[in-house]
Design a protein around this motif. Structure first.
Motif, PDB file in Angstrom:
ATOM      1  N   PHE A  11     -57.964 -44.748 -55.989  1.00 51.16           N
ATOM      2  CA  PHE A  11     -56.640 -44.363 -56.463  1.00 51.16           C
ATOM      3  C   PHE A  11     -56.270 -45.245 -57.649  1.00 51.16           C
ATOM      4  CE2 PHE A  11     -56.001 -47.219 -52.858  1.00 51.16           C
ATOM      5  CZ  PHE A  11     -55.056 -48.129 -53.300  1.00 51.16           C
ATOM      6  N   HIS A  12     -55.348 -44.748 -58.469  1.00 54.38           N
ATOM      7  CA  HIS A  12     -54.957 -45.430 -59.702  1.00 54.38           C
ATOM      8  C   HIS A  12     -53.623 -46.142 -59.498  1.00 54.38           C
ATOM      9  CE1 HIS A  12     -55.022 -46.153 -64.016  1.00 54.38           C
ATOM     10  NE2 HIS A  12     -53.740 -45.829 -64.042  1.00 54.38           N
ATOM     11  N   VAL A  13     -53.534 -47.349 -60.046  1.00 53.33           N
ATOM     12  CA  VAL A  13     -52.311 -48.147 -59.961  1.00 53.33           C
ATOM     13  C   VAL A  13     -51.893 -48.531 -61.371  1.00 53.33           C
ATOM     14  CG1 VAL A  13     -51.297 -50.306 -59.123  1.00 53.33           C
ATOM     15  CG2 VAL A  13     -52.981 -49.092 -57.719  1.00 53.33           C
ATOM     16  N   LYS A  14     -50.594 -48.410 -61.624  1.00 52.08           N
ATOM     17  CA  LYS A  14     -50.030 -48.900 -62.890  1.00 52.08           C
ATOM     18  C   LYS A  14     -48.880 -49.834 -62.528  1.00 52.08           C
ATOM     19  CE  LYS A  14     -48.358 -47.398 -67.387  1.00 52.08           C
ATOM     20  NZ  LYS A  14     -48.107 -46.224 -68.235  1.00 52.08           N
ATOM     21  N   LYS A  49     -61.149 -64.679 -66.143  1.00 54.22           N
ATOM     22  CA  LYS A  49     -61.138 -65.901 -66.944  1.00 54.22           C
ATOM     23  C   LYS A  49     -60.378 -65.687 -68.244  1.00 54.22           C
ATOM     24  CE  LYS A  49     -65.482 -67.700 -65.164  1.00 54.22           C
ATOM     25  NZ  LYS A  49     -66.884 -68.013 -65.492  1.00 54.22           N
ATOM     26  N   ASP A  50     -59.652 -66.716 -68.618  1.00 47.50           N
ATOM     27  CA  ASP A  50     -58.891 -66.737 -69.871  1.00 47.50           C
ATOM     28  C   ASP A  50     -57.847 -65.632 -69.971  1.00 47.50           C
ATOM     29  OD1 ASP A  50     -60.425 -68.945 -70.770  1.00 47.50           O
ATOM     30  OD2 ASP A  50     -62.000 -67.573 -71.437  1.00 47.50           O
ATOM     31  N   SER A  51     -57.435 -65.069 -68.829  1.00 44.56           N
ATOM     32  CA  SER A  51     -56.385 -64.047 -68.861  1.00 44.56           C
ATOM     33  C   SER A  51     -55.018 -64.710 -68.834  1.00 44.56           C
ATOM     34  CB  SER A  51     -56.517 -63.074 -67.685  1.00 44.56           C
ATOM     35  OG  SER A  51     -56.316 -63.753 -66.459  1.00 44.56           O
ATOM     36  N   SER A  52     -54.084 -64.125 -69.522  1.00 42.09           N
ATOM     37  CA  SER A  52     -52.703 -64.562 -69.497  1.00 42.09           C
ATOM     38  C   SER A  52     -51.841 -63.317 -69.659  1.00 42.09           C
ATOM     39  CB  SER A  52     -52.418 -65.558 -70.622  1.00 42.09           C
ATOM     40  OG  SER A  52     -51.077 -66.007 -70.525  1.00 42.09           O
ATOM     41  N   PHE A  53     -50.927 -63.134 -68.736  1.00 47.22           N
ATOM     42  CA  PHE A  53     -50.085 -61.935 -68.739  1.00 47.22           C
ATOM     43  C   PHE A  53     -48.647 -62.350 -68.541  1.00 47.22           C
ATOM     44  CE2 PHE A  53     -47.919 -58.553 -66.346  1.00 47.22           C
ATOM     45  CZ  PHE A  53     -48.065 -57.498 -67.239  1.00 47.22           C
ATOM     46  N   LYS A  54     -47.775 -61.778 -69.354  1.00 50.69           N
ATOM     47  CA  LYS A  54     -46.345 -62.029 -69.231  1.00 50.69           C
ATOM     48  C   LYS A  54     -45.609 -60.727 -68.956  1.00 50.69           C
ATOM     49  CE  LYS A  54     -42.449 -64.247 -71.480  1.00 50.69           C
ATOM     50  NZ  LYS A  54     -41.980 -65.072 -72.586  1.00 50.69           N
ATOM     51  N   ASN A  55     -45.557 -59.849 -69.949  1.00 52.53           N
ATOM     52  CA  ASN A  55     -44.884 -58.560 -69.837  1.00 52.53           C
ATOM     53  C   ASN A  55     -45.826 -57.455 -70.271  1.00 52.53           C
ATOM     54  OD1 ASN A  55     -42.161 -59.356 -69.151  1.00 52.53           O
ATOM     55  ND2 ASN A  55     -41.989 -60.157 -71.219  1.00 52.53           N
ATOM     56  N   GLY A  56     -45.656 -56.275 -69.684  1.00 48.47           N
ATOM     57  CA  GLY A  56     -46.441 -55.121 -70.084  1.00 48.47           C
ATOM     58  C   GLY A  56     -46.952 -54.345 -68.892  1.00 48.47           C
ATOM     59  N   TYR A  57     -48.156 -53.799 -69.064  1.00 44.52           N
ATOM     60  CA  TYR A  57     -48.764 -52.956 -68.033  1.00 44.52           C
ATOM     61  C   TYR A  57     -50.091 -53.556 -67.582  1.00 44.52           C
ATOM     62  CZ  TYR A  57     -45.697 -49.270 -69.826  1.00 44.52           C
ATOM     63  OH  TYR A  57     -44.612 -48.533 -70.222  1.00 44.52           O
ATOM     64  N   ILE A  58     -50.363 -53.421 -66.319  1.00 44.20           N
ATOM     65  CA  ILE A  58     -51.693 -53.675 -65.774  1.00 44.20           C
ATOM     66  C   ILE A  58     -52.075 -52.400 -65.041  1.00 44.20           C
ATOM     67  CG2 ILE A  58     -53.121 -55.045 -64.217  1.00 44.20           C
ATOM     68  CD1 ILE A  58     -51.085 -57.323 -64.551  1.00 44.20           C
ATOM     69  N   LYS A 105     -62.086 -50.983 -60.611  1.00 46.80           N
ATOM     70  CA  LYS A 105     -62.665 -50.597 -61.888  1.00 46.80           C
ATOM     71  C   LYS A 105     -61.563 -50.178 -62.847  1.00 46.80           C
ATOM     72  CE  LYS A 105     -63.774 -45.777 -60.615  1.00 46.80           C
ATOM     73  NZ  LYS A 105     -64.850 -44.781 -60.505  1.00 46.80           N
ATOM     74  N   ASN A 106     -61.956 -50.009 -64.123  1.00 48.30           N
ATOM     75  CA  ASN A 106     -61.062 -49.505 -65.166  1.00 48.30           C
ATOM     76  C   ASN A 106     -59.816 -50.332 -65.382  1.00 48.30           C
ATOM     77  OD1 ASN A 106     -62.815 -47.310 -65.640  1.00 48.30           O
ATOM     78  ND2 ASN A 106     -61.865 -46.136 -63.988  1.00 48.30           N
ATOM     79  N   LEU A 107     -59.954 -51.650 -65.337  1.00 40.08           N
ATOM     80  CA  LEU A 107     -58.813 -52.538 -65.581  1.00 40.08           C
ATOM     81  C   LEU A 107     -58.409 -52.506 -67.049  1.00 40.08           C
ATOM     82  CD1 LEU A 107     -56.876 -54.831 -64.622  1.00 40.08           C
ATOM     83  CD2 LEU A 107     -58.665 -56.422 -65.339  1.00 40.08           C
ATOM     84  N   THR A 108     -57.111 -52.319 -67.279  1.00 42.49           N
ATOM     85  CA  THR A 108     -56.542 -52.383 -68.616  1.00 42.49           C
ATOM     86  C   THR A 108     -55.271 -53.228 -68.544  1.00 42.49           C
ATOM     87  OG1 THR A 108     -57.305 -50.139 -69.070  1.00 42.49           O
ATOM     88  CG2 THR A 108     -55.688 -51.053 -70.580  1.00 42.49           C
TER      89      THR A 108
END
Length: 187
Positions: A130-133, A37-46, A179-182
């Protein structure tokens, strides 16, 4: 739970042995998303940790981004059941990019073989975390797996929208754990 809006999935949140919250999405027909909720993403890392299963055609786990609504978004996802496939064709279908509604995987695979999906080179148990970037700058999308310094997949966006919602994603009949969303914005 209050920060998630599930679509075509039931979502539960529990804690792992270290006390870290784990989002679980159940499996159902068709894709499912747990929008943040209330997320907005344009550029960067997930970045996030994800766990699927080594069950042929029953484990598709990833993240949706640049979401406009429940059917218009970009996503990257993994097929853990293909991580160790002996069949080289299956093996190279371990990570996938899609841009819905017009660029789903069957269309992309047929029109652009091997361009929007790739193998993974790391050794990981398909039943383990496993980790995803995910790195997005402008139209460039790079997907990194675990601690690899070379992207597992690099593509140019097919979406046409450069900003929108973010959500955990599971494919047809798939459940998954996250888990561990950034999310780190970059200009």
């Amino acid at each position: 739970m209050d920060n998630l809006y599930p679509v075509n999935r039931t979502v539960t949140v529990e804690k792992d042995s270290t006390g870290t919250p784990v989002v679980h999405m159940n499996g159902r027909p068709n894709a499912g998303i747990a929008w943040i909720k209330d997320s907005s993403f344009k550029n960067g890392y997930i970045e996030f940790d994800v766990r699927g299963k080594d069950l042929l055609q029953q484990s598709f786990v990833g993240i949706a981004f640049h979401g406009i609504n429940d059917t218009t978004y970009e996503a990257i996802y993994f097929r853990p059941f293909n991580f160790y496939a002996k069949d080289q064709i299956r093996k190279k279908h371990a990570v996938q990019y899609i841009a819905l509604p017009t660029n789903d995987w069957p269309y992309l695979r047929k029109q652009f073989p091997d361009k929007y999906e790739a193998p993974i080179t790391s050794v990981v148990d398909p039943n383990d975390w496993f980790h995803v970037k995910l790195f997005v700058i402008g139209q460039t999308i790079k997907i990194y797996f675990n601690s690899d310094t070379t992207p597992a997949l690099e593509v140019q966006s097919l979406h046409g929208k450069s900003e929108g919602k973010v959500g955990f994603w599971t494919g047809h009949t798939s459940d998954g754990d996250f888990k561990n969303l950034t999310i780190t914005a970059k200009n």
